[in-house]
Scaffold this motif. Structure first.
Motif, PDB file in Angstrom:
ATOM      1  N   THR A 289      -2.078  67.578  -2.371  1.00  0.00           N
ATOM      2  CA  THR A 289      -1.548  68.350  -3.491  1.00  0.00           C
ATOM      3  C   THR A 289      -1.010  67.322  -4.488  1.00  0.00           C
ATOM      4  O   THR A 289      -0.837  66.150  -4.155  1.00  0.00           O
ATOM      5  CB  THR A 289      -0.416  69.309  -3.066  1.00  0.00           C
ATOM      6  OG1 THR A 289       0.615  68.564  -2.417  1.00  0.00           O
ATOM      7  CG2 THR A 289      -0.940  70.414  -2.155  1.00  0.00           C
TER       8      THR A 289
ATOM      9  N   HIS B 206      -1.909  72.885  -5.736  1.00  0.00           N
ATOM     10  CA  HIS B 206      -3.249  72.601  -5.234  1.00  0.00           C
ATOM     11  C   HIS B 206      -4.247  72.293  -6.349  1.00  0.00           C
ATOM     12  O   HIS B 206      -4.101  72.758  -7.474  1.00  0.00           O
ATOM     13  CB  HIS B 206      -3.773  73.806  -4.440  1.00  0.00           C
ATOM     14  CG  HIS B 206      -3.000  74.063  -3.203  1.00  0.00           C
ATOM     15  ND1 HIS B 206      -1.960  74.958  -3.152  1.00  0.00           N
ATOM     16  CD2 HIS B 206      -3.094  73.521  -1.967  1.00  0.00           C
ATOM     17  CE1 HIS B 206      -1.455  74.965  -1.934  1.00  0.00           C
ATOM     18  NE2 HIS B 206      -2.121  74.098  -1.194  1.00  0.00           N
TER      19      HIS B 206
ATOM     20  N   HIS C  44       1.113  69.399   3.319  1.00  0.00           N
ATOM     21  CA  HIS C  44       0.661  68.914   2.019  1.00  0.00           C
ATOM     22  C   HIS C  44       0.874  67.412   1.944  1.00  0.00           C
ATOM     23  O   HIS C  44       1.979  66.922   2.225  1.00  0.00           O
ATOM     24  CB  HIS C  44       1.458  69.566   0.887  1.00  0.00           C
ATOM     25  CG  HIS C  44       1.124  70.993   0.666  1.00  0.00           C
ATOM     26  ND1 HIS C  44       1.886  71.809  -0.154  1.00  0.00           N
ATOM     27  CD2 HIS C  44       0.117  71.768   1.131  1.00  0.00           C
ATOM     28  CE1 HIS C  44       1.350  73.025  -0.164  1.00  0.00           C
ATOM     29  NE2 HIS C  44       0.284  73.014   0.602  1.00  0.00           N
TER      30      HIS C  44
ATOM     31  N   ASP D   6       1.477  65.265  -0.613  1.00  0.00           N
ATOM     32  CA  ASP D   6       1.842  65.446  -2.014  1.00  0.00           C
ATOM     33  C   ASP D   6       1.975  64.121  -2.747  1.00  0.00           C
ATOM     34  O   ASP D   6       2.708  63.232  -2.328  1.00  0.00           O
ATOM     35  CB  ASP D   6       3.155  66.235  -2.112  1.00  0.00           C
ATOM     36  CG  ASP D   6       3.395  66.773  -3.505  1.00  0.00           C
ATOM     37  OD1 ASP D   6       2.418  67.188  -4.165  1.00  0.00           O
ATOM     38  OD2 ASP D   6       4.565  66.783  -3.934  1.00  0.00           O
TER      39      ASP D   6
END
Length: 184
Positions: free
Chosen positions: A43, A73, A125, A127
């Motif tokens: 993400t 996303h 995730h 990230d």
């Protein structure tokens, strides 16, 4: 998948180094590491700042019931994390003038646990976090009534997020704001 954007990133500490290693493994193993069907997927997010006042913008995340940075996303076909973070931040804040600040480099990487909900199993995730600046903080508008936005000082934001890993992102923003002082 090309993960050149991760190549120059320097992890700070053992936890972040482990997260970076997991991200490299994900990028090497998956043809589409952004796919939401994977138990760990990329993400991209953005901590939105108003450098002139030293404030940050946080967004209420209804599902997780906490204040977070903007982001999310990839859309199908997207794989440029900076472009994803910028798109997500613009969608979630309504700010039309967002630009990477003070540059387009990744500022923090974190693997975050996401509990099950909304028909999705628990997952993680990977990230990739950036900083985005606006010159017009009053133009911020939530994307929906369930996702209010709040401009906060760094101290207020730290208090609001508590021990969440976003606190480390805020610390990095504080260091950069101190190095690039605006009018405040």
């Amino acid at each position: 998948m090309s993960s050149g954007w991760l190549a120059g990133y320097q992890a700070a500490g053992e936890t972040e180094a482990a997260d970076v290693a997991r991200m490299w493994a994900l990028a090497a193993a998956e043809p589409d590491p952004w796919s939401r069907s994977l138990p760990l997927h990329f993400t991209a997010s953005a901590l939105v700042l108003h450098p002139d006042s030293g404030r940050v913008l946080l967004r209420w995340h209804q599902r997780l019931r906490m204040w977070l940075q903007a982001g999310g996303h990839a859309d199908p076909g997207e794989s440029d994390p900076l472009a994803i973070a910028l798109r997500e931040a613009a969608e979630e804040t309504g700010l039309p003038d967002l630009v990477p600040w003070p540059d387009g480099a990744i500022k923090h990487v974190v693997v975050c646990h996401v509990p099950s909900g909304k028909g999705e199993p628990a997952h993680e995730h990977a990230d990739l976090r950036y900083f985005m600046a606006t010159g017009d903080p009053d133009a911020a508008r939530p994307e929906n009534p369930g996702a209010p936005l709040r401009w906060l000082t760094l101290a207020e934001a730290r208090d609001l997020v508590g021990t969440n890993n976003l606190r480390h992102t805020l610390d990095r923003a504080a260091a950069l704001l101190a190095a690039h002082p605006g009018p405040r």
